[in-house]
Design a protein around this motif. Structure first.
Motif, PDB file in Angstrom:
ATOM      1  N   LYS A  71      -0.948  -2.757  -5.412  1.00  0.00           N
ATOM      2  CA  LYS A  71      -1.475  -1.954  -4.309  1.00  0.00           C
ATOM      3  C   LYS A  71      -0.939  -0.534  -4.368  1.00  0.00           C
ATOM      4  O   LYS A  71      -1.681   0.439  -4.180  1.00  0.00           O
ATOM      5  CB  LYS A  71      -1.099  -2.596  -2.971  1.00  0.00           C
ATOM      6  N   THR A 110      -0.277 -16.799  -4.170  1.00  0.00           N
ATOM      7  CA  THR A 110      -0.004 -15.489  -3.573  1.00  0.00           C
ATOM      8  C   THR A 110      -0.902 -14.422  -4.183  1.00  0.00           C
ATOM      9  O   THR A 110      -1.447 -13.567  -3.480  1.00  0.00           O
ATOM     10  CB  THR A 110       1.474 -15.110  -3.778  1.00  0.00           C
ATOM     11  N   ILE A 111      -1.058 -14.476  -5.496  1.00  0.00           N
ATOM     12  CA  ILE A 111      -1.892 -13.485  -6.185  1.00  0.00           C
ATOM     13  C   ILE A 111      -3.375 -13.777  -5.990  1.00  0.00           C
ATOM     14  O   ILE A 111      -4.164 -12.891  -5.641  1.00  0.00           O
ATOM     15  CB  ILE A 111      -1.539 -13.447  -7.687  1.00  0.00           C
ATOM     16  N   VAL A 165       1.717  -8.171  -6.240  1.00  0.00           N
ATOM     17  CA  VAL A 165       0.681  -7.738  -5.298  1.00  0.00           C
ATOM     18  C   VAL A 165       1.061  -6.384  -4.688  1.00  0.00           C
ATOM     19  O   VAL A 165       0.232  -5.471  -4.598  1.00  0.00           O
ATOM     20  CB  VAL A 165       0.479  -8.795  -4.198  1.00  0.00           C
ATOM     21  N   GLN A 166       2.317  -6.251  -4.278  1.00  0.00           N
ATOM     22  CA  GLN A 166       2.786  -5.009  -3.683  1.00  0.00           C
ATOM     23  C   GLN A 166       2.663  -3.838  -4.654  1.00  0.00           C
ATOM     24  O   GLN A 166       2.150  -2.764  -4.290  1.00  0.00           O
ATOM     25  CB  GLN A 166       4.251  -5.161  -3.262  1.00  0.00           C
ATOM     26  N   SER A 198      -4.618 -12.944  -2.521  1.00  0.00           N
ATOM     27  CA  SER A 198      -4.086 -11.679  -2.010  1.00  0.00           C
ATOM     28  C   SER A 198      -5.153 -10.794  -1.362  1.00  0.00           C
ATOM     29  O   SER A 198      -4.834  -9.873  -0.622  1.00  0.00           O
ATOM     30  CB  SER A 198      -3.435 -10.898  -3.158  1.00  0.00           C
ATOM     31  N   LYS A 258       4.831 -11.931  -4.961  1.00  0.00           N
ATOM     32  CA  LYS A 258       4.721 -10.954  -3.877  1.00  0.00           C
ATOM     33  C   LYS A 258       4.872  -9.526  -4.406  1.00  0.00           C
ATOM     34  O   LYS A 258       4.150  -8.620  -3.994  1.00  0.00           O
ATOM     35  CB  LYS A 258       5.786 -11.228  -2.821  1.00  0.00           C
TER      36      LYS A 258
END
Length: 277
Positions: A178, A203-204, A174-175, A207, A171
């Motif tokens: 971004k 998750t990745i 990804v955050q 995404s 997570k």
């Protein structure tokens, strides 16, 4: 008019081809310099690792587990590459690095940075249920000298013990991607300590900003697992991945199973992909 249309089409295709940039990308857990690795000591493996990288001619690649002396050895053997990345223990030289190498003549370094896989990513520290080690991600923004195109490359090594740590790290990656890269082209390399079925991989990969380069390739070179433990590997589990944003298209992907005298350069095989920006 027909000839004019054909010439126009050829011109457009030629311009598009000239503006596309093909990159050879690698990810390689080189195994830290462990004095207990009897028969597989870094002093013996170092020239083999350098030869492997030179032969496969990566344009950019991320390494995991490398201590400062190992980075120095690789850089001394391969002076055509520059390297960026801080140590996970102190944000300087201490501990393992998730460093990024890139060809000096091919790229210009525009930006760089690091963050830790934890609830406090700006300072060194263990994350969530990780019990062993700090984990760090390093990143660069590069500009291709000829085409002037820019992209980001992130490199990381997820925890090997804490399941929550790996889930939360997915997570966080990804955050952070971004936040740092926005809508710009991105590559993500690393040892994720999880296969394609793992929650953190999903998750990745799902995404919306990254996908596994492996999925683009019709005939991936995947004859066995990406880790070997310094012995003949069993199964085909892949825990080392190369993710790409929508700006890239992969046309080659493979696990490089190079050996020497029946030995392995590392307890992981490098994974390589050829991508076009």
């Amino acid at each position: 008019m027909k000839i004019k249309s054909i010439l126009t089409a050829i011109f457009v295709f030629t311009v598009a081809l000239a503006n596309s940039q093909s990159l050879k990308v690698g990810t390689f857990n080189v195994r830290y310099d462990n004095p207990r690795d009897s028969g597989n000591l870094w002093v013996a493996r170092a020239p083999v690792v350098a030869n492997l990288i030179r032969y496969h001619d990566f344009d950019v690649f991320g390494v995991q587990e490398a201590l400062k002396n190992q980075l120095n050895d690789i850089s001394a053997a391969l002076p055509e590459y520059a390297v960026y990345g801080k140590g996970r223990d102190d944000g300087k030289d201490g501990g393992e690095h998730s460093s990024i190498y890139y060809k000096k003549e091919m790229f210009k370094l525009l930006k760089s940075g690091d963050f830790w896989l934890s609830a406090t990513p700006d300072v060194p520290g263990k994350g969530w249920d990780a019990t062993c080690c700090n984990r760090i991600a390093s990143w660069v923004q590069l500009q291709e000298v000829k085409s002037k195109k820019k992209f980001y490359l992130f490199n990381v090594h997820f925890d090997h013990q804490g399941v929550i740590a790996r889930k939360e790290s997915g997570k966080l990656m990804v955050q952070k991607i971004k936040e740092i890269a926005g809508n710009d082209p991105v590559l993500l390399t690393g040892d994720f300590n999880g296969g394609r079925e793992s929650e953190w991989y999903q998750t990745i990969a799902n995404s919306g900003i990254l996908r596994d380069s492996y999925k683009d390739v019709k005939y991936p070179y995947e004859n066995n697992s990406s880790s070997n433990g310094f012995r003949v590997p069993r199964g085909k589990g892949v825990i080392d991945h190369i993710f790409i944003s929508k700006h890239f298209k992969a046309n080659r992907w493979g696990i490089l199973t190079d050996t020497y005298f029946g030995k392995f350069p590392s307890d992981h095989f490098p994974v390589a992909a050829t991508v076009t920006l």
